[in-house]
Structure formats: structure tokens, C-alpha cells
Design a protein around this motif. Structure first.
Motif, PDB file in Angstrom:
ATOM      1  N   PHE A  31      17.085  26.555   9.147  1.00 39.64           N
ATOM      2  CA  PHE A  31      16.204  26.047   8.135  1.00 39.64           C
ATOM      3  C   PHE A  31      15.622  27.446   7.500  1.00 39.64           C
ATOM      4  CE2 PHE A  31      16.995  21.784   9.442  1.00 39.64           C
ATOM      5  CZ  PHE A  31      17.212  21.086   8.318  1.00 39.64           C
ATOM      6  N   THR A  32      15.217  28.244   8.263  1.00 41.14           N
ATOM      7  CA  THR A  32      14.607  29.394   7.996  1.00 41.14           C
ATOM      8  C   THR A  32      15.545  30.481   7.097  1.00 41.14           C
ATOM      9  OG1 THR A  32      13.000  29.524   9.915  1.00 41.14           O
ATOM     10  CG2 THR A  32      13.162  31.545   8.615  1.00 41.14           C
ATOM     11  N   LEU A  33      16.758  30.349   7.699  1.00 38.94           N
ATOM     12  CA  LEU A  33      17.614  31.132   6.815  1.00 38.94           C
ATOM     13  C   LEU A  33      18.022  30.579   5.442  1.00 38.94           C
ATOM     14  CD1 LEU A  33      19.868  33.473   6.778  1.00 38.94           C
ATOM     15  CD2 LEU A  33      21.502  31.681   7.927  1.00 38.94           C
ATOM     16  N   VAL A  34      17.690  29.250   5.290  1.00 42.84           N
ATOM     17  CA  VAL A  34      17.927  28.573   4.100  1.00 42.84           C
ATOM     18  C   VAL A  34      16.625  29.237   2.986  1.00 42.84           C
ATOM     19  CG1 VAL A  34      17.703  26.324   2.559  1.00 42.84           C
ATOM     20  CG2 VAL A  34      19.132  26.475   4.795  1.00 42.84           C
ATOM     21  N   GLN A  35      15.521  29.409   3.574  1.00 39.01           N
ATOM     22  CA  GLN A  35      14.497  29.750   2.720  1.00 39.01           C
ATOM     23  C   GLN A  35      14.757  31.155   2.470  1.00 39.01           C
ATOM     24  OE1 GLN A  35      12.800  27.351   1.766  1.00 39.01           O
ATOM     25  NE2 GLN A  35      13.663  25.962   3.128  1.00 39.01           N
ATOM     26  N   TRP A  92      23.725  33.243  19.877  1.00 38.20           N
ATOM     27  CA  TRP A  92      24.719  34.158  19.314  1.00 38.20           C
ATOM     28  C   TRP A  92      26.081  33.712  19.190  1.00 38.20           C
ATOM     29  CZ3 TRP A  92      24.652  38.241  16.262  1.00 38.20           C
ATOM     30  CH2 TRP A  92      25.645  39.143  16.248  1.00 38.20           C
ATOM     31  N   ARG A  93      26.518  32.855  20.073  1.00 36.93           N
ATOM     32  CA  ARG A  93      28.015  32.181  20.027  1.00 36.93           C
ATOM     33  C   ARG A  93      27.942  31.091  18.850  1.00 36.93           C
ATOM     34  NH1 ARG A  93      27.966  32.347  25.824  1.00 36.93           N
ATOM     35  NH2 ARG A  93      27.247  30.334  25.794  1.00 36.93           N
ATOM     36  N   HIS A  94      26.648  30.734  18.289  1.00 33.30           N
ATOM     37  CA  HIS A  94      26.651  29.811  17.423  1.00 33.30           C
ATOM     38  C   HIS A  94      26.112  30.106  16.250  1.00 33.30           C
ATOM     39  CE1 HIS A  94      26.688  26.953  21.018  1.00 33.30           C
ATOM     40  NE2 HIS A  94      27.258  25.922  19.990  1.00 33.30           N
ATOM     41  N   PHE A 143      27.817  28.516  13.301  1.00 36.03           N
ATOM     42  CA  PHE A 143      27.373  27.475  12.829  1.00 36.03           C
ATOM     43  C   PHE A 143      26.271  27.361  12.134  1.00 36.03           C
ATOM     44  CE2 PHE A 143      24.087  24.332  14.507  1.00 36.03           C
ATOM     45  CZ  PHE A 143      24.911  23.101  13.839  1.00 36.03           C
ATOM     46  N   ILE A 144      25.063  28.434  12.702  1.00 36.72           N
ATOM     47  CA  ILE A 144      23.798  28.613  11.942  1.00 36.72           C
ATOM     48  C   ILE A 144      24.011  28.640  10.503  1.00 36.72           C
ATOM     49  CG2 ILE A 144      21.702  29.839  11.763  1.00 36.72           C
ATOM     50  CD1 ILE A 144      21.815  30.070  14.573  1.00 36.72           C
ATOM     51  N   ASN A 145      24.879  29.571  10.259  1.00 34.74           N
ATOM     52  CA  ASN A 145      25.196  30.205   8.743  1.00 34.74           C
ATOM     53  C   ASN A 145      25.792  29.050   7.857  1.00 34.74           C
ATOM     54  OD1 ASN A 145      25.652  32.571   6.859  1.00 34.74           O
ATOM     55  ND2 ASN A 145      27.494  31.855   7.183  1.00 34.74           N
ATOM     56  N   GLU A 146      26.755  28.434   8.416  1.00 35.79           N
ATOM     57  CA  GLU A 146      27.428  27.392   7.756  1.00 35.79           C
ATOM     58  C   GLU A 146      26.355  26.010   7.519  1.00 35.79           C
ATOM     59  OE1 GLU A 146      30.490  27.443   6.067  1.00 35.79           O
ATOM     60  OE2 GLU A 146      30.115  29.576   6.538  1.00 35.79           O
ATOM     61  N   PHE A 147      25.626  25.541   8.620  1.00 34.37           N
ATOM     62  CA  PHE A 147      24.670  24.712   8.335  1.00 34.37           C
ATOM     63  C   PHE A 147      23.688  25.086   7.167  1.00 34.37           C
ATOM     64  CE2 PHE A 147      20.989  22.342   9.619  1.00 34.37           C
ATOM     65  CZ  PHE A 147      21.144  21.188   9.879  1.00 34.37           C
ATOM     66  N   ALA A 148      23.209  26.390   7.345  1.00 32.22           N
ATOM     67  CA  ALA A 148      22.147  26.811   6.218  1.00 32.22           C
ATOM     68  C   ALA A 148      22.929  26.782   4.882  1.00 32.22           C
ATOM     69  CB  ALA A 148      21.819  28.340   6.533  1.00 32.22           C
ATOM     70  N   PRO A 158      22.579  24.900  21.291  1.00 33.78           N
ATOM     71  CA  PRO A 158      21.190  25.320  21.367  1.00 33.78           C
ATOM     72  C   PRO A 158      20.375  24.820  20.253  1.00 33.78           C
ATOM     73  CG  PRO A 158      22.601  27.199  20.824  1.00 33.78           C
ATOM     74  CD  PRO A 158      23.554  26.247  20.981  1.00 33.78           C
ATOM     75  N   ARG A 159      19.393  23.879  20.530  1.00 32.60           N
ATOM     76  CA  ARG A 159      18.448  23.390  19.485  1.00 32.60           C
ATOM     77  C   ARG A 159      17.767  24.516  18.666  1.00 32.60           C
ATOM     78  NH1 ARG A 159      22.143  19.686  20.727  1.00 32.60           N
ATOM     79  NH2 ARG A 159      21.408  18.387  22.491  1.00 32.60           N
ATOM     80  N   ALA A 160      17.395  25.547  18.965  1.00 27.56           N
ATOM     81  CA  ALA A 160      16.806  26.504  18.377  1.00 27.56           C
ATOM     82  C   ALA A 160      17.703  26.871  16.970  1.00 27.56           C
ATOM     83  CB  ALA A 160      16.631  27.685  19.052  1.00 27.56           C
ATOM     84  N   ALA A 161      18.845  26.626  17.009  1.00 31.06           N
ATOM     85  CA  ALA A 161      19.869  26.854  15.926  1.00 31.06           C
ATOM     86  C   ALA A 161      19.443  26.102  14.705  1.00 31.06           C
ATOM     87  CB  ALA A 161      21.096  26.322  16.309  1.00 31.06           C
ATOM     88  N   LEU A 162      18.750  25.059  14.858  1.00 31.91           N
ATOM     89  CA  LEU A 162      18.425  24.031  13.548  1.00 31.91           C
ATOM     90  C   LEU A 162      17.109  24.707  12.998  1.00 31.91           C
ATOM     91  CD1 LEU A 162      18.648  20.563  15.166  1.00 31.91           C
ATOM     92  CD2 LEU A 162      20.243  21.920  13.170  1.00 31.91           C
ATOM     93  N   PRO A 163      15.962  24.998  13.624  1.00 35.35           N
ATOM     94  CA  PRO A 163      14.743  25.776  12.870  1.00 35.35           C
ATOM     95  C   PRO A 163      15.343  27.076  12.392  1.00 35.35           C
ATOM     96  CG  PRO A 163      14.386  25.550  15.180  1.00 35.35           C
ATOM     97  CD  PRO A 163      15.502  24.495  14.859  1.00 35.35           C
ATOM     98  N   LEU A 164      16.053  27.767  13.185  1.00 35.24           N
ATOM     99  CA  LEU A 164      16.596  28.984  12.469  1.00 35.24           C
ATOM    100  C   LEU A 164      17.440  28.883  11.418  1.00 35.24           C
ATOM    101  CD1 LEU A 164      17.514  31.011  15.662  1.00 35.24           C
ATOM    102  CD2 LEU A 164      15.213  31.115  14.398  1.00 35.24           C
TER     103      LEU A 164
END
Length: 303
Positions: free
Chosen positions: A148-152, A46-48, A51-56, A140-146
Motif C-alpha cells: 500500500f505504501t508502494l501504491v502511494q 524479499w522472496r515475495h 507479489f508486493i509489486n503486482e499487488f500494488a 509475510p503479512r508486512a507485504a500488505l502495508p508495504l
């Protein structure tokens, strides 16, 4: 005797050295990259979230930078696939017989299955393809597959405008049932995220999985009624085959979207308890995939 005797009593043994665990506990040291508890892990994600949104967003923008049409390929690819499937299956093999509104039926199936297909293919490389980032930064490494899912998800939302336009051009009129597409897509997105987490962990250890998955996904597509009506093609099939087809999660999410958007696709063509099945698959894949990925959190990037 191996020990000396002093005044009738054995001499004291030499002082033993403290173990590494005792030294770490004495000075408050912790294992680097140790897996946090499940609650802590969720809080870290949640704190990241930014990061997840910007990475996607960055991945989505950079994907087609070398192509002249750029982001249009996000829509053009499933459209071209739908055209090929229409020529081969609809015209040459005749799977369109008995299926009203076959073009909306086919295009909906292609777009919705592509959502799952691309999520899985992106997820399998989420860890294996970003080892440099994993070793350089702590997150948290789960940020990466999540991510990529957000990209889709973003690509699907862009494609939905084209899908709705095609459906309306072929005679479908917007109605309240179209709102059912929202919960259907949400459940599918949760299901896709769970699959992405599962294949991300598997792909981090077995890099050849990325080469095998396209064949698995192609077989899955043929069994999901993308180009044909399962109700028609499987009407004389054994009960076990019908049950497996009814429980196929990809077919379930495709059918829900067809039911929402196409008037001629009625509830009689849906498998029994379809919404319960859609929710169940989302929970099983989403929660199960998250726990499966979290269990190996400390292993990512260490090999």
C-alpha cells in the motif's frame, strides 16, 4: 499410604503421557503461522517482492475504476485541495503575506503532506481490510502495508510531473538543487512505510482507528506548515513550541522539498540539522515500525 509396597520398595508410578510439545518434537511438527526469526522474515519479504509489486499495481489500477476521470484523480485531488487552501488561507486569512512564491510553496506542501497522509490511511486498513487474503494464503503479512505504501509512491511520482509543471509556470527555473528532491522523497517514503506498518498492526486490533485517523492527520497537517510559513508564524512562540515544530517530521520533509524546488525558500528557513533529522525520522519510523509489526506476525488473521 497411597502407593503399594512390593518387596519393601514402592511400586513404580504409571507411565506418564507425553506432552503436546514432546509429540510435536518427536514427529517434526511446527506451530502453524509461527513468527519466523527477523532474518528469516526479511528473506521471506524479499522472496515475495514480486507479489508486493503486482499487488500494488493491481490496487493502483482498481482504485479509480468507477470514476470517469480514472487515474487523473490521483493528481486532481491534491490540486483541488491546494486550490481550497489557497482561497481560505492565502486570500481570506492572509497566510501568504511574507511568503514569496506562495503558490509553489502551498502546492509543494499539499502534495508532500498528502503522500504521508494517504500512506497512513491506506496502511491502517492493510490488515483489517484483507483478512480473507491473509487467511487464504501464506505470506509475510508486512507485504500488505508495504504494498500500500508502494501504491502511494507511484501516485506521488505521477503527481510530481504536475507539481514541477506548476513550479515552473510560476517562475521557477530547473536547477541542480532539484536533484535534492530524490533523497528527500526516498527518506519520506521510508518514514511513511514505517508509519504504515505501525498503524497496520494497531488497526488490525482496533478497527475504529480508521475512523479516528483522519482527524489526527488533519491536526498534524495544520501543525506542519502546509499553508503557512512556520518561520514567520512561530517567530514569537516559546522555545518549546519552536522546537516541536522544528522536529515535526512532516514539516521537515515538506521544507526539504521546498528548499529543493523553490529559489526563494533558502537554507535560513530550514530547521537546524535538517538532513540529519530527516534521516533520523526515516530510520526510527522505518526500523521501529518494521520490528513492531513483525512482533505480532502470528496474530494477524487469527481473530
Amino acid at each position: 499410604m497411597s502407593r503399594q509396597v512390593v518387596d519393601g520398595a514402592p511400586a513404580p508410578a504409571p507411565d506418564s503421557q507425553p506432552s503436546a510439545a514432546e509429540i510435536a518434537a518427536r514427529y517434526g511438527l511446527k506451530v502453524s503461522g509461527a513468527r519466523p526469526t527477523l532474518v528469516q522474515y526479511i528473506r521471506q519479504l524479499w522472496r515475495h517482492r514480486f507479489f508486493i509489486n503486482e499487488f500494488a499495481r493491481a490496487k493502483s489500477q482498481s482504485r479509480y475504476t468507477q470514476a470517469r476521470l480514472g487515474q487523473l484523480w490521483q493528481v486532481a485531488t491534491p490540486l483541488l485541495n491546494a486550490l481550497v487552501y489557497y482561497l481560505i488561507f492565502g486570500l481570506l486569512l492572509g497566510t501568504s503575506r511574507g511568503v514569496p512564491d506562495y503558490i509553489p510553496f502551498l502546492v509543494t506542501g499539499v502534495f508532500i503532506f498528502t503522500f504521508t497522509q494517504t500512506s497512513v490511511l491506506a496502511g491502517v486498513k492493510a490488515i483489517a481490510g484483507n483478512r480473507g487474503l491473509i487467511r487464504a494464503l501464506h505470506f509475510p503479512r508486512a507485504a500488505l502495508p508495504l504494498a500500500f505504501t508502494l501504491v502511494q509512491v507511484r501516485q506521488l511520482l505521477m503527481s510530481m510531473g504536475v507539481l514541477l509543471a506548476i513550479v515552473m509556470i510560476m517562475g521557477q527555473v530547473p536547477s541542480w538543487s532539484w536533484l535534492l528532491a530524490i533523497p528527500a522523497l526516498f527518506l519520506q517514503a521510508v518514514f511513511n512505510a514505517g508509519l504504515a506498518l505501525i498503524v497496520a498492526r494497531l488497526g488490525s486490533k482496533v478497527t475504529d482507528l480508521a475512523q479516528l485517523l483522519p482527524f489526527v492527520l488533519r491536526t498534524w497537517m495544520y501543525a506542519s506548515g502546509v499553508m503557512y510559513s512556520i518561520a514567520i508564524m512561530a517567530q514569537d512562540a516559546p522555545f518549546a513550541i519552536k522546537l516541536l515544530l522544528d522536529l515535526n517530521p512532516a514539516a521537515i520533509y515538506i521544507d526539504l522539498m521546498r528548499f529543493a524546488l523553490i529559489d526563494s525558500f533558502t537554507s535560513a528557513q530550514l530547521p537546524p540539522h535538517v538532513w540529519a533529522l530527516a534521516l533520523g525520522w526515516a530510520l526510527v519510523a522505518g526500523i521501529g515500525g518494521f520490528l513492531y509489526f513483525w512482533k505480532a506476525e502470528e496474530q494477524y488473521g487469527r481473530d
